[in-house]
Write a protein that holds these residues in place. Structure first.
Motif, PDB file in Angstrom:
ATOM      1  N   TYR A 289       6.736 -36.087  34.670  1.00  0.00           N
ATOM      2  CA  TYR A 289       6.147 -35.865  32.506  1.00  0.00           C
ATOM      3  C   TYR A 289       6.245 -34.499  32.283  1.00  0.00           C
ATOM      4  O   TYR A 289       7.190 -34.310  31.624  1.00  0.00           O
ATOM      5  N   LYS A 293       8.956 -32.114  30.856  1.00  0.00           N
ATOM      6  CA  LYS A 293       8.772 -31.700  29.638  1.00  0.00           C
ATOM      7  C   LYS A 293       9.289 -29.945  29.864  1.00  0.00           C
ATOM      8  O   LYS A 293       9.836 -29.480  29.024  1.00  0.00           O
ATOM      9  N   ARG A 302      15.663 -25.795  22.738  1.00  0.00           N
ATOM     10  CA  ARG A 302      15.965 -27.008  23.876  1.00  0.00           C
ATOM     11  C   ARG A 302      16.892 -27.043  24.638  1.00  0.00           C
ATOM     12  O   ARG A 302      18.084 -27.208  23.971  1.00  0.00           O
ATOM     13  N   ASP A 424       6.142 -25.804  27.976  1.00  0.00           N
ATOM     14  CA  ASP A 424       5.483 -26.394  27.309  1.00  0.00           C
ATOM     15  C   ASP A 424       5.253 -28.336  28.557  1.00  0.00           C
ATOM     16  O   ASP A 424       6.661 -28.506  29.164  1.00  0.00           O
ATOM     17  N   GLY A 426       3.456 -30.142  28.012  1.00  0.00           N
ATOM     18  CA  GLY A 426       2.978 -31.690  27.723  1.00  0.00           C
ATOM     19  C   GLY A 426       1.058 -31.261  27.029  1.00  0.00           C
ATOM     20  O   GLY A 426       1.137 -33.267  26.710  1.00  0.00           O
TER      21      GLY A 426
END
Length: 542
Positions: A289, A293, A302, A424, A426
């Motif tokens: 995860y 991210k 993004r 980033d 998380g």
């Protein structure tokens, strides 16, 4: 030939004096006659000199021999220390040149010179960007880290050199190759562990775990974690001893790493069940995860959803469709009961903008609850229908770690500091020192309020609040009898200091910072000295 008596050995009269020593020697048998050259010293210090005293015979060439021997021993010591540190070739010559330059060719002897050679080796390697931990140098030269640090400061100040910053990523890569605990690990596993370790080290940099701390214990903690993640038998005590660091500090950094991963896991549907004890089971999903991210956001923009579509689908399938998350061996996926966990590649999720991909935490929680219900039902059915079959055990196979890790994140490679903070992963954590300082200020603020309450009750005993059982009161007057009720005092030295500062009209904002020694020197002791000196002046005037 002068007749000087007969020889004690052959009894012949063939004795002659020697030209150098003056002893009588027999020419027939070459025997030196003992105690035949005595000369009396008559006339005090101005009398005749002794036979064995010769000018220039004692210490001839001693200064030259001492200097050559000192230089030889010093160069041999440099070669020995550099060999133990694994330095060879041109770097050894640079260390010799630096030592000769600072000592002006005199070198030295003793314990200080050994520490000096270690400092020169550290400066040369650090200047060239080669990683050489100071704790390893201190262990080789057999000195304290602080003593070696002071010598390094003197060497750097003498040559007027500015050393580059410590590279913890390079230190991790060097440690994983040099630690004996990983000698029997295959090259593929070492490569995978290196990528995972670099990823975690740079995440710890982003979480300020390395800020103001010694970097080697952080490296040891990451080494142990990635070793356990890849089923490498490793012990934190052994790794700490191999890296020459304190075991207790390594365990603290290891615990901080686990706590940060637990905080990241809170966003997962089963995040409330993740603790420090079971984070190793969930680490593949948590790190996957974090990797996703870091790939989705780059420099505040993004990325396209197509780059991470396959990773998100794989994460959903692994987290919700497999049983490895909590170590359940049996499965019911063959019956088709868990088909809704499979993500279709032709789904509408891959169409349109990335903002259309919205999966709320509530939806994931509902899916995960249904998953737990079906797994429980399947487990009960299996226990009832197959009595002769062995009962399944709760286990966890870390072999899946080789499947989920791909190393596609840029954090798996060495990045500069600003690039690390732009990623980033998380979790945006604050420095531990800042959190500790904030809690300490809050605790002092509460102590100040309690101290003011105690001072007020002592100065106004009849207006004190009797309902507060924790309040400090030396005595409570009773209406019916002249008895004093004793209450247990629950204060410490800090409370007494705060009360003293408050009685001297020190502001609360100054006390909250906790610089008690400075405040006592400024407001308590200096005021007393000032009052005493002013009183003496008044007495003199009177």
């Amino acid at each position: 030939m002068e007749n000087n008596g007969s020889c004690k050995n052959c009894r012949k009269n063939t004795l002659v004096p020697d030209d150098v020593t003056g002893n009588l020697v027999c020419t027939s048998c070459d025997v030196v006659q003992d105690f035949d050259n005595f000369q009396a010293h008559i006339g005090g210090v101005t009398g005749a000199a002794g036979t064995y005293v010769r000018v220039g015979t004692v210490g001839a060439g001693g200064t030259l021999n001492y200097k050559e021997n000192k230089v030889f021993e010093s160069q041999r010591l440099i070669m020995d220390i550099t060999f133990k540190l694994g330095i060879s070739g041109s770097k050894t010559n640079e260390i010799k040149v630096l030592a000769e330059k600072i000592t002006e060719g005199e070198y030295g002897r003793g314990r200080w010179f050994t520490v000096f050679v270690g400092a020169c080796a550290y400066v040369v390697m650090r200047k060239d960007g080669k990683m050489l931990p100071i704790v390893e140098v201190a262990d080789v030269v057999d000195c304290d880290v602080y003593e070696l640090g002071r010598m390094i400061g003197r060497v750097v100040g003498f040559v007027d050199l500015k050393l580059p910053e410590f590279d913890i990523v390079n230190c991790f890569e060097r440690s994983i190759r040099s630690c004996p605990s990983f000698d029997r690990v295959s090259a593929d596993t070492i490569g995978r562990m290196m990528q995972q370790g670099v990823f975690l080290v740079q995440c710890l940099i982003k979480w300020f775990i390395t800020t103001g701390r010694r970097p080697i214990p952080v490296v040891a903690a990451v080494l142990v974690f990635v070793g356990e993640l890849n089923e490498v038998p490793v012990n934190i005590d052994d790794v700490a001893n191999e890296l020459h660091v304190v075991v207790g500090t390594c365990k603290k950094r290891y615990k901080e790493l686990l706590e940060r991963l637990v905080e990241v896991a809170r966003v997962l549907p089963w995040g409330k069940d993740v603790t420090v004890k079971n984070i190793l089971r969930n680490a593949p999903f948590v790190i996957q995860y974090m990797e996703m991210k870091s790939n989705m956001i780059c420099n505040g923009k993004r990325k396209s959803f197509e780059h991470v579509q396959s990773d998100i689908e794989g994460l959903l399938v692994d987290c919700l469709g497999k049983e490895i998350g909590y170590g359940i061996c049996n499965t019911s996926s063959k019956d088709g009961n868990l088909d809704y966990f499979e993500v279709s590649h032709s789904s509408n999720l891959s169409q349109g903008s990335p903002d259309r991909f919205q999966i709320s935490p509530e939806c994931l929680s509902i899916i995960y609850s249904r998953f737990l219900d079906e797994v429980s039902f399947a487990k009960v059915s299996a226990e009832r229908g197959m009595e002769n079959r062995r009962k399944p055990q709760r286990s966890y196979d870390l072999q899946v770690c080789t499947d989920w890790w791909e190393g596609k994140s840029e954090l798996s490679k060495k990045l500069v500091l600003m690039q690390i903070f732009d990623k980033d992963v998380g979790l945006d954590a604050t420095p531990p020192s800042f959190v500790k300082g904030s809690l300490a200020k809050q605790r002092r603020q509460e102590k100040i309020i309690n101290a003011k309450g105690r001072i007020h009750r002592i100065m106004n005993p009849y207006m004190s609040d009797s309902g507060n059982s924790k309040a400090l009161c030396a005595s409570e007057p009773e209406k019916t009898a002249r008895k004093r009720k004793k209450i247990q005092m629950d204060i410490d030295w800090e409370d007494l200091i705060i009360e003293t500062l408050l009685l001297h009209n020190v502001e609360d904002d100054e006390i909250v910072n906790g610089h008690y020694n400075v405040l006592l020197a400024l407001h308590v002791f200096d005021n007393g000295i000032a009052r005493l000196s002013s009183r003496n002046c008044n007495d003199d005037i009177m």
